[in-house]
Design a protein around this motif. Sequence first.
Motif, short mmCIF file in Angstrom:
data_model
loop_
_atom_site.label_atom_id
_atom_site.label_comp_id
_atom_site.label_asym_id
_atom_site.label_seq_id
_atom_site.Cartn_x
_atom_site.Cartn_y
_atom_site.Cartn_z
N ARG A 74 0.84 -1.20 0.00
CA ARG A 74 0.00 0.00 0.00
C ARG A 74 0.87 1.25 0.00
N ILE A 75 0.40 2.25 -0.72
CA ILE A 75 1.10 3.54 -0.76
C ILE A 75 0.92 4.22 0.60
N THR A 76 2.04 4.65 1.20
CA THR A 76 2.00 5.21 2.55
C THR A 76 1.97 6.73 2.59
N ARG A 77 2.26 7.38 1.48
CA ARG A 77 2.17 8.85 1.42
C ARG A 77 1.80 9.26 0.00
N GLU A 78 1.18 10.41 -0.11
CA GLU A 78 0.75 10.89 -1.43
C GLU A 78 1.94 10.96 -2.38
N PRO A 79 1.78 10.46 -3.60
CA PRO A 79 2.88 10.57 -4.58
C PRO A 79 3.24 12.04 -4.80
N GLU A 80 4.53 12.31 -4.79
CA GLU A 80 5.06 13.67 -4.95
C GLU A 80 5.62 13.80 -6.37
N VAL A 81 4.99 14.63 -7.18
CA VAL A 81 5.38 14.78 -8.59
C VAL A 81 6.20 16.06 -8.75
N ARG A 82 7.30 15.94 -9.47
CA ARG A 82 8.11 17.10 -9.84
C ARG A 82 8.39 17.00 -11.33
N TYR A 83 8.51 18.15 -11.95
CA TYR A 83 8.77 18.18 -13.39
C TYR A 83 10.19 18.65 -13.64
N MET A 84 10.87 17.93 -14.54
CA MET A 84 12.24 18.27 -14.91
C MET A 84 12.23 19.37 -15.96
N ASN A 85 13.40 19.89 -16.28
CA ASN A 85 13.51 20.99 -17.26
C ASN A 85 12.93 20.64 -18.62
N ASN A 86 13.00 19.36 -19.01
CA ASN A 86 12.48 18.96 -20.33
C ASN A 86 10.97 18.68 -20.30
N GLY A 87 10.32 18.86 -19.14
CA GLY A 87 8.88 18.65 -19.03
C GLY A 87 8.47 17.27 -18.57
N ALA A 135 7.94 14.16 -16.08
CA ALA A 135 7.60 14.09 -14.66
C ALA A 135 8.45 13.02 -13.97
N ALA A 136 8.77 13.31 -12.72
CA ALA A 136 9.41 12.34 -11.83
C ALA A 136 8.54 12.28 -10.59
N VAL A 137 8.21 11.08 -10.13
CA VAL A 137 7.34 10.93 -8.97
C VAL A 137 8.04 10.08 -7.92
N ASP A 190 11.00 3.04 -0.65
CA ASP A 190 10.86 4.28 -1.40
C ASP A 190 10.90 3.91 -2.87
N VAL A 191 9.99 4.51 -3.65
CA VAL A 191 9.87 4.20 -5.07
C VAL A 191 9.97 5.49 -5.86
N LYS A 192 10.70 5.44 -6.96
CA LYS A 192 10.76 6.56 -7.90
C LYS A 192 10.33 6.05 -9.27
N ALA A 193 9.56 6.88 -9.97
CA ALA A 193 9.13 6.54 -11.33
C ALA A 193 9.30 7.78 -12.19
N PHE A 194 9.70 7.58 -13.43
CA PHE A 194 10.01 8.70 -14.32
C PHE A 194 9.29 8.55 -15.66
N ASP A 195 8.95 9.69 -16.25
CA ASP A 195 8.52 9.70 -17.64
C ASP A 195 9.75 9.41 -18.49
N GLN A 196 9.53 8.73 -19.62
CA GLN A 196 10.60 8.49 -20.58
C GLN A 196 10.04 8.72 -21.96
N GLY A 197 10.15 9.94 -22.44
CA GLY A 197 9.60 10.28 -23.75
C GLY A 197 8.09 10.15 -23.74
N LYS A 198 7.56 9.27 -24.60
CA LYS A 198 6.11 9.07 -24.67
C LYS A 198 5.58 8.19 -23.53
N LEU A 199 6.46 7.51 -22.82
CA LEU A 199 6.05 6.67 -21.69
C LEU A 199 5.87 7.57 -20.47
#
Length: 165
Positions: A12-25, A27-29, A56-65
């Motif tokens: 189960r997710i224990t805290r709200e996902p925190e999204v930040r956007y990199m310079n290229n647009g 997202a990293a969560v 702790d989990v990190k997930a990133f956008d990768q182009g169209k993904l």
Amino acid sequence: MAGETQVTVIGRITREPEVRYMNNGDAAVKFSVAVNARTFSRERNEWVDKPTTFWDVKAFDQGKLKLGENVGNVLKKGDSVIVSGEIETREWEQDGQKRRASEIRAHTVGKDLRFHSDPATQDAPGAWNPPAASSGPPAADGSWTPASTPAAPQSDTWGGWGNTA
């Protein structure tokens, strides 16, 4: 990365996902998952809880993904999830002490629907809303005629599903 340790965790997710956007647009969560493992004790003949593990989990956008953005938009604290990815270990120095932490860099994240209880609504994007019970085959125009009351399931079916003929 090749050669990294691959893991799949369910929790189960224990805290709200925190999204930040990199310079290229892109997202990293970042979010955290609690995993409550259980094992069966033959001596006690019952299930025994193991200590909870927090990842702790990190997930990133990768182009169209758009994994990072989608996680941030769809998931919330308390959701049951399945996370698959690779373990990455970070090392740093703090107050003269060497520190180390392992986290999961997610390749894929999804909801674990085994315990999901939120009803699908017509307003939910992508929600499937089955047609109402019908009184017969579809009309020539393809529409269904709703019955006044839903038909009771046959006794020889599993949960109302199966061959009722």
